[in-house]
Design a protein around this motif. Sequence first.
Motif, PDB file in Angstrom:
ATOM      1  N   UNK A  19      25.578   0.413 -25.508  1.00  0.00           N
ATOM      2  CA  UNK A  19      26.823  -0.941 -24.943  1.00  0.00           C
ATOM      3  C   UNK A  19      26.599  -2.587 -25.229  1.00  0.00           C
ATOM      4  N   UNK A  20      27.788  -2.611 -26.433  1.00  0.00           N
ATOM      5  CA  UNK A  20      27.101  -4.082 -26.784  1.00  0.00           C
ATOM      6  C   UNK A  20      27.311  -5.420 -25.078  1.00  0.00           C
ATOM      7  N   UNK A  21      27.897  -4.585 -24.471  1.00  0.00           N
ATOM      8  CA  UNK A  21      27.956  -5.891 -23.319  1.00  0.00           C
ATOM      9  C   UNK A  21      26.675  -5.583 -22.723  1.00  0.00           C
ATOM     10  N   UNK A  22      25.632  -4.581 -22.995  1.00  0.00           N
ATOM     11  CA  UNK A  22      24.423  -4.867 -21.887  1.00  0.00           C
ATOM     12  C   UNK A  22      23.021  -5.684 -23.411  1.00  0.00           C
ATOM     13  N   UNK A  23      23.837  -6.399 -24.422  1.00  0.00           N
ATOM     14  CA  UNK A  23      22.736  -6.996 -24.761  1.00  0.00           C
ATOM     15  C   UNK A  23      22.656  -8.254 -24.615  1.00  0.00           C
ATOM     16  N   UNK A  24      21.271  -8.825 -23.986  1.00  0.00           N
ATOM     17  CA  UNK A  24      20.950 -10.433 -23.798  1.00  0.00           C
ATOM     18  C   UNK A  24      20.629 -11.136 -24.932  1.00  0.00           C
ATOM     19  N   UNK A  25      21.551 -12.067 -24.421  1.00  0.00           N
ATOM     20  CA  UNK A  25      21.548 -13.265 -26.066  1.00  0.00           C
ATOM     21  C   UNK A  25      19.711 -14.049 -25.599  1.00  0.00           C
ATOM     22  N   UNK A  26      19.789 -13.845 -26.353  1.00  0.00           N
ATOM     23  CA  UNK A  26      18.243 -15.161 -26.508  1.00  0.00           C
ATOM     24  C   UNK A  26      17.542 -14.389 -25.490  1.00  0.00           C
ATOM     25  N   UNK A  27      15.987 -14.842 -25.105  1.00  0.00           N
ATOM     26  CA  UNK A  27      15.075 -14.647 -24.279  1.00  0.00           C
ATOM     27  C   UNK A  27      14.084 -13.432 -24.853  1.00  0.00           C
ATOM     28  N   UNK A  28      12.814 -13.337 -24.112  1.00  0.00           N
ATOM     29  CA  UNK A  28      11.854 -12.903 -25.652  1.00  0.00           C
ATOM     30  C   UNK A  28      11.602 -11.559 -24.521  1.00  0.00           C
ATOM     31  N   UNK A  29      12.183 -10.990 -23.147  1.00  0.00           N
ATOM     32  CA  UNK A  29      12.266 -10.203 -22.928  1.00  0.00           C
ATOM     33  C   UNK A  29      13.711  -9.216 -22.221  1.00  0.00           C
ATOM     34  N   UNK A  30      13.699  -7.734 -22.169  1.00  0.00           N
ATOM     35  CA  UNK A  30      15.141  -7.489 -22.424  1.00  0.00           C
ATOM     36  C   UNK A  30      14.770  -6.695 -21.145  1.00  0.00           C
ATOM     37  N   UNK A  31      15.396  -7.859 -19.943  1.00  0.00           N
ATOM     38  CA  UNK A  31      15.010  -6.845 -19.199  1.00  0.00           C
ATOM     39  C   UNK A  31      16.076  -5.783 -18.399  1.00  0.00           C
ATOM     40  N   UNK A  32      17.393  -5.368 -19.561  1.00  0.00           N
ATOM     41  CA  UNK A  32      18.143  -4.129 -19.356  1.00  0.00           C
ATOM     42  C   UNK A  32      17.451  -3.571 -19.316  1.00  0.00           C
ATOM     43  N   UNK A  33      17.086  -3.472 -20.773  1.00  0.00           N
ATOM     44  CA  UNK A  33      16.342  -1.925 -21.397  1.00  0.00           C
ATOM     45  C   UNK A  33      15.031  -1.465 -20.303  1.00  0.00           C
ATOM     46  N   UNK A  34      14.619  -2.938 -20.293  1.00  0.00           N
ATOM     47  CA  UNK A  34      12.614  -2.130 -19.224  1.00  0.00           C
ATOM     48  C   UNK A  34      13.223  -2.192 -17.819  1.00  0.00           C
ATOM     49  N   UNK A  35      14.305  -2.579 -17.425  1.00  0.00           N
ATOM     50  CA  UNK A  35      14.542  -1.628 -16.194  1.00  0.00           C
ATOM     51  C   UNK A  35      14.989  -0.443 -15.737  1.00  0.00           C
ATOM     52  N   UNK A  36      15.610   0.096 -16.979  1.00  0.00           N
ATOM     53  CA  UNK A  36      17.008   1.292 -17.124  1.00  0.00           C
ATOM     54  C   UNK A  36      16.594   2.393 -18.212  1.00  0.00           C
ATOM     55  N   UNK A  37      15.094   1.720 -18.842  1.00  0.00           N
ATOM     56  CA  UNK A  37      14.578   2.314 -19.910  1.00  0.00           C
ATOM     57  C   UNK A  37      12.647   2.644 -20.158  1.00  0.00           C
ATOM     58  N   UNK A  38      12.046   2.016 -19.356  1.00  0.00           N
ATOM     59  CA  UNK A  38      10.583   1.652 -19.171  1.00  0.00           C
ATOM     60  C   UNK A  38      10.381   2.824 -17.913  1.00  0.00           C
ATOM     61  N   UNK A  39      11.449   2.183 -17.072  1.00  0.00           N
ATOM     62  CA  UNK A  39      10.845   2.703 -15.881  1.00  0.00           C
ATOM     63  C   UNK A  39      11.686   3.756 -15.573  1.00  0.00           C
TER      64      UNK A  39
END
Length: 597
Positions: A19-39
């Motif tokens: 989903x393109x709307x779930x992309x975070x602009x800027x930043x060093x960490x992708x928090x959305x992928x972290x919470x929904x893919x890593x955990x």
Amino acid sequence: CWEVRTHNSSEWCHFVQSNPDCRLDGGFLDYLQGVFCVFPPRLLPLAVTLYALWLLYLFVILAVTAEKFFCPNLSAISTNLKLSHNVAVSLVFSLTSSLHGVTFLAFGNGAPDVFSAVVAFSNPRTAGLAIGAVFGAGVFVTTVVAGGIALVKPFTAASRPFLRDVIFYMVAVFLTFVVLYLGRITLGEALGYLGLYIFYVFTVVLCTWIHRRQQGEGLAPPGSWEPGKGHLTVPRPPRSWGLLPPPPLLPPEMPTDTEERESSGTNSADYGEEYRPLLPSRESSLHVLAAALNPLDHRKWRRKPWYWRLFKVFRVPVELVLLLTVPVVDPDRDDLNWKRPLNCLHILTSPLVCVLTLKSGTYGLYQIQGIFPVWALVTLVGAVLAIIIFITTSNEEPPKYHCVFAFLGFLASAMWINAAATELVNILRTLGVIFQLSNTVLGLTLLAWGNSIGGRGSAAPQGHPGCTHPPGISQGLSLSPPADTFSDLTMARQGYPRMAFSACFGGIIFNILVGVGLGCLLQMSSSQPVVKLEPDSLLVWILAGALGLSLVFSFVSVPAQCFQLGKAYGICLILYYLAFLCVALLTEFRVIHLSAV
């Protein structure tokens, strides 16, 4: 992206990645992928807890960077530019002090808020965070903080600065209300925000000049104290003070608490005049470096309570990293805080921080001709300059170009604040997706509370060239001291309620005018000179209306009480905020909503 929680937990990761709307602009960490893919889904509460702790630590990073590095360097720049070296009389000194208060000092205090707004406005999906934070902090400061000051110590408010600041604040809120109604902000409107702030600065200086003329263009005798009025008058300053106000002259019952003050760049080796050796001694560069990198004062550590020590433990890693990467120039010290080995190291680390934090390292990792990365070139040039400076200088005497380190420290600390603000906005957006909360409610609660409660500046009035406004100006002036909850309440308890109250209305004008104006202006381009600001819910209008209503209430009730504010006024403001918060939360959870026509 909110719809991710409506899908089966096994589909969360694929939904976020596709989903393109779930992309975070800027930043060093992708928090959305972290919470929904890593955990895994069953560990979602653990991920939320870790994110919440990291969010709190980001506020600590913002506060420490602004207080101990950004503000002192900004103040040193104002001194090194010699903006007031032609001061000849106390009248001109008052005018330049006012200009310093509403420009340099306001920028220093509002840096985290402004950087957060600029980052949030950079993406239409997070613009609601900026709007919620700007309005939410305004409601919180003008009700809870102002009401708390009246409860802590009833006082008589300064009439002219209060009316001036409230009128300008109401105009700024009305302008923002119109922009939200139109759903976009044009180049002219963005420049109008900045122009309104320039006009506010001009008005402050003009009011100061008129006030001095009415006082006979003179200051009271040195050290005169007017009990019960929450202000001091100071003697005519010598030219050596430059733009920085002199140390406040406090009565016996108002100690300066010098030993409690932590000047930026100080360490356990800097104990003051009484701890200096009688005979000068040469310290080795290694000893100078070790002392400069020590963020702990062991004498203070032994005196402080356990909760201060606990908080200091969390601050130490941040302070150590900042000491390694951000130089600090202190004009009040004989050596200007010159630490030769550390400052030479800063020649290498500060530019690296700038290129590696700009656009989250995009420019720093860029390879010249596809071979040589930019960060390596910066490292090479910085190492050569550091070696040259180390060879041509000494530990005892700062070089003539030492003022350049203030500009370097200002730039490096600004980049740290920008990087922390970017992570802050991204993690707030992630929490909004997890809990299905709008950006507006996150802005008016978490972001507004964090920026308003955070410990920027010292609580006690003092004359250090940081960003805390000293009480060395007479009652007719309002130099926009920091709108910080703990600092304001502490100032009120120590006998400065008028100064603290002025912060609630004067200091926050900078945040809304420069935050919105500059934040939108930086997002415009020649091809798209318009920024869309479409309100995402009824909550935005409730927020704007609540702030406007609170300002109107104070604008009417304070003069009606002959500017004598007591506990009744404070209780009304706090009850108003609690009622507003209830209505805002009920609106967010759809309990209050507009009926379909």
